[in-house]
Design a protein around this motif. Structure first.
Motif, PDB file in Angstrom:
ATOM      1  N   SER A   1      -3.353   8.853  -3.307  1.00  0.00           N
ATOM      2  CA  SER A   1      -3.333   7.402  -3.109  1.00  0.00           C
ATOM      3  C   SER A   1      -2.270   7.001  -2.097  1.00  0.00           C
ATOM      4  N   LEU A   2      -1.116   7.661  -2.173  1.00  0.00           N
ATOM      5  CA  LEU A   2      -0.034   7.387  -1.230  1.00  0.00           C
ATOM      6  C   LEU A   2      -0.451   7.734   0.197  1.00  0.00           C
TER       7      LEU A   2
ATOM      8  N   VAL B   1      -3.469   7.750   1.390  1.00  0.00           N
ATOM      9  CA  VAL B   1      -4.405   6.695   1.807  1.00  0.00           C
ATOM     10  C   VAL B   1      -3.637   5.430   2.178  1.00  0.00           C
ATOM     11  N   GLY B   2      -2.598   5.122   1.396  1.00  0.00           N
ATOM     12  CA  GLY B   2      -1.786   3.937   1.669  1.00  0.00           C
ATOM     13  C   GLY B   2      -1.092   3.998   3.014  1.00  0.00           C
ATOM     14  N   VAL B   3      -0.586   5.170   3.369  1.00  0.00           N
ATOM     15  CA  VAL B   3       0.083   5.351   4.667  1.00  0.00           C
ATOM     16  C   VAL B   3      -0.911   5.126   5.806  1.00  0.00           C
ATOM     17  N   ILE B   4      -2.093   5.705   5.671  1.00  0.00           N
ATOM     18  CA  ILE B   4      -3.132   5.536   6.701  1.00  0.00           C
ATOM     19  C   ILE B   4      -3.573   4.084   6.798  1.00  0.00           C
ATOM     20  N   LEU B   5      -3.802   3.456   5.636  1.00  0.00           N
ATOM     21  CA  LEU B   5      -4.241   2.059   5.607  1.00  0.00           C
ATOM     22  C   LEU B   5      -3.187   1.143   6.213  1.00  0.00           C
ATOM     23  N   THR B   6      -1.915   1.403   5.894  1.00  0.00           N
ATOM     24  CA  THR B   6      -0.825   0.598   6.446  1.00  0.00           C
ATOM     25  C   THR B   6      -0.778   0.705   7.964  1.00  0.00           C
ATOM     26  N   ALA B   7      -0.978   1.906   8.482  1.00  0.00           N
ATOM     27  CA  ALA B   7      -0.984   2.106   9.938  1.00  0.00           C
ATOM     28  C   ALA B   7      -2.108   1.311  10.588  1.00  0.00           C
TER      29      ALA B   7
ATOM     30  N   LEU C   1      -7.449  -1.113  -2.993  1.00  0.00           N
ATOM     31  CA  LEU C   1      -7.184  -0.856  -4.405  1.00  0.00           C
ATOM     32  C   LEU C   1      -6.637   0.544  -4.655  1.00  0.00           C
ATOM     33  N   LEU C   2      -7.087   1.514  -3.864  1.00  0.00           N
ATOM     34  CA  LEU C   2      -6.687   2.900  -4.116  1.00  0.00           C
ATOM     35  C   LEU C   2      -5.176   3.096  -4.047  1.00  0.00           C
ATOM     36  N   PRO C   3      -4.489   2.578  -3.009  1.00  0.00           N
ATOM     37  CA  PRO C   3      -3.036   2.712  -3.013  1.00  0.00           C
ATOM     38  C   PRO C   3      -2.302   1.599  -3.757  1.00  0.00           C
ATOM     39  N   ALA C   4      -2.885   0.408  -3.840  1.00  0.00           N
ATOM     40  CA  ALA C   4      -2.143  -0.745  -4.354  1.00  0.00           C
ATOM     41  C   ALA C   4      -2.315  -0.997  -5.849  1.00  0.00           C
TER      42      ALA C   4
ATOM     43  N   PRO D   1       0.795  -1.234   0.000  1.00  0.00           N
ATOM     44  CA  PRO D   1       0.000   0.000   0.000  1.00  0.00           C
ATOM     45  C   PRO D   1       0.828   1.284   0.000  1.00  0.00           C
ATOM     46  N   ILE D   2       2.114   1.160   0.353  1.00  0.00           N
ATOM     47  CA  ILE D   2       2.997   2.331   0.316  1.00  0.00           C
ATOM     48  C   ILE D   2       3.952   2.265  -0.875  1.00  0.00           C
ATOM     49  N   TRP D   3       4.497   1.094  -1.135  1.00  0.00           N
ATOM     50  CA  TRP D   3       5.513   0.958  -2.175  1.00  0.00           C
ATOM     51  C   TRP D   3       4.954   1.258  -3.565  1.00  0.00           C
TER      52      TRP D   3
END
Length: 217
Positions: free
Chosen positions: A103-104, A106-112, A151-154, A80-82
């Protein structure tokens, strides 16, 4: 479709080898994160290969634990971050870069959130009908809506890209996500990661084409 230790180890070997070639084809530092994606997928499949071995044999408790967390760390914390970060560093179009930047974020938040979930709930994996079924506490991939935000970040950062070949990669990943949802819902995490790993081979072609175009200019 049946999966096994042999399939995971074989995929790991092929995808990692392509990843090495992809890195060699990268012509700028901005391409490095993107070029490393196949190698990371290769490592992830290597983890799942050992998980198959551990689940099918007694006395591999530590291996099972390490392999389970190893696979899920890639699936839920790294991708989700990479993915958006690699697309963000490549993008030159300001409007598209802003979309990828969102998207990035969102990915940081989702990863947390996913990291917190993995730290407080029990993480398990089991073989079921020739697939591996992962669970994190009471959260399972057996609902059609599970993973949609993922899906949004990945995936979508590749679709947002101004590079049409990266678009093709993102669209293919989205289509296989849908296929996994329809046919492999219970085993979504394992199945879609395998599909995405195989698709990452296309990254070598993208970078090879970019290198060729750079040489012509």
């Amino acid at each position: 479709m049946c999966f096994s230790a042999e399939v995971s180890f074989g995929a790991s070997a092929v995808i990692s080898s392509v990843g090495v070639l992809a890195i060699k084809k990268s012509t700028s530092k901005e391409q490095k994160l993107f070029a490393m994606i196949p190698i990371l997928f290769g490592i992830q499949q290597f983890c799942e290969g050992w998980l198959w071995v551990a689940l099918q044999n007694e006395g591999f408790v530590i291996t099972e634990l390490i392999a389970t967390y190893g696979f899920l760390i890639f699936a839920q914390l790294i991708w989700p971050i990479w993915v958006p970060l690699s697309a963000f560093t490549l993008e030159k179009n300001k409007r598209r870069k802003n979309l990828i930047g969102f998207s990035l974020a969102v990915g940081v938040i989702l990863t947390a959130i996913l990291a917190y979930r993995m730290s407080i709930y029990e993480v398990t994996a089991q073989i079921d009908a020739h697939h591996i079924f992962y669970t994190v506490g009471h959260f399972k991939s057996t609902n059609w809506w599970s993973g949609i935000l993922y899906l949004l970040p990945a995936v979508f950062p590749f679709i947002f890209s101004s590079n049409k070949h990266i678009n093709y990669l993102g669209i293919a990943m989205l289509l296989l996500f849908i296929v996994s949802k329809i046919f492999y819902l219970k085993y979504m995490i394992s199945t879609w990661c395998m599909f995405a790993a195989v698709l990452s081979i296309y990254i070598f072609y993208i970078l090879k084409k970019e290198q060729k175009e750079a040489m012509l200019h």
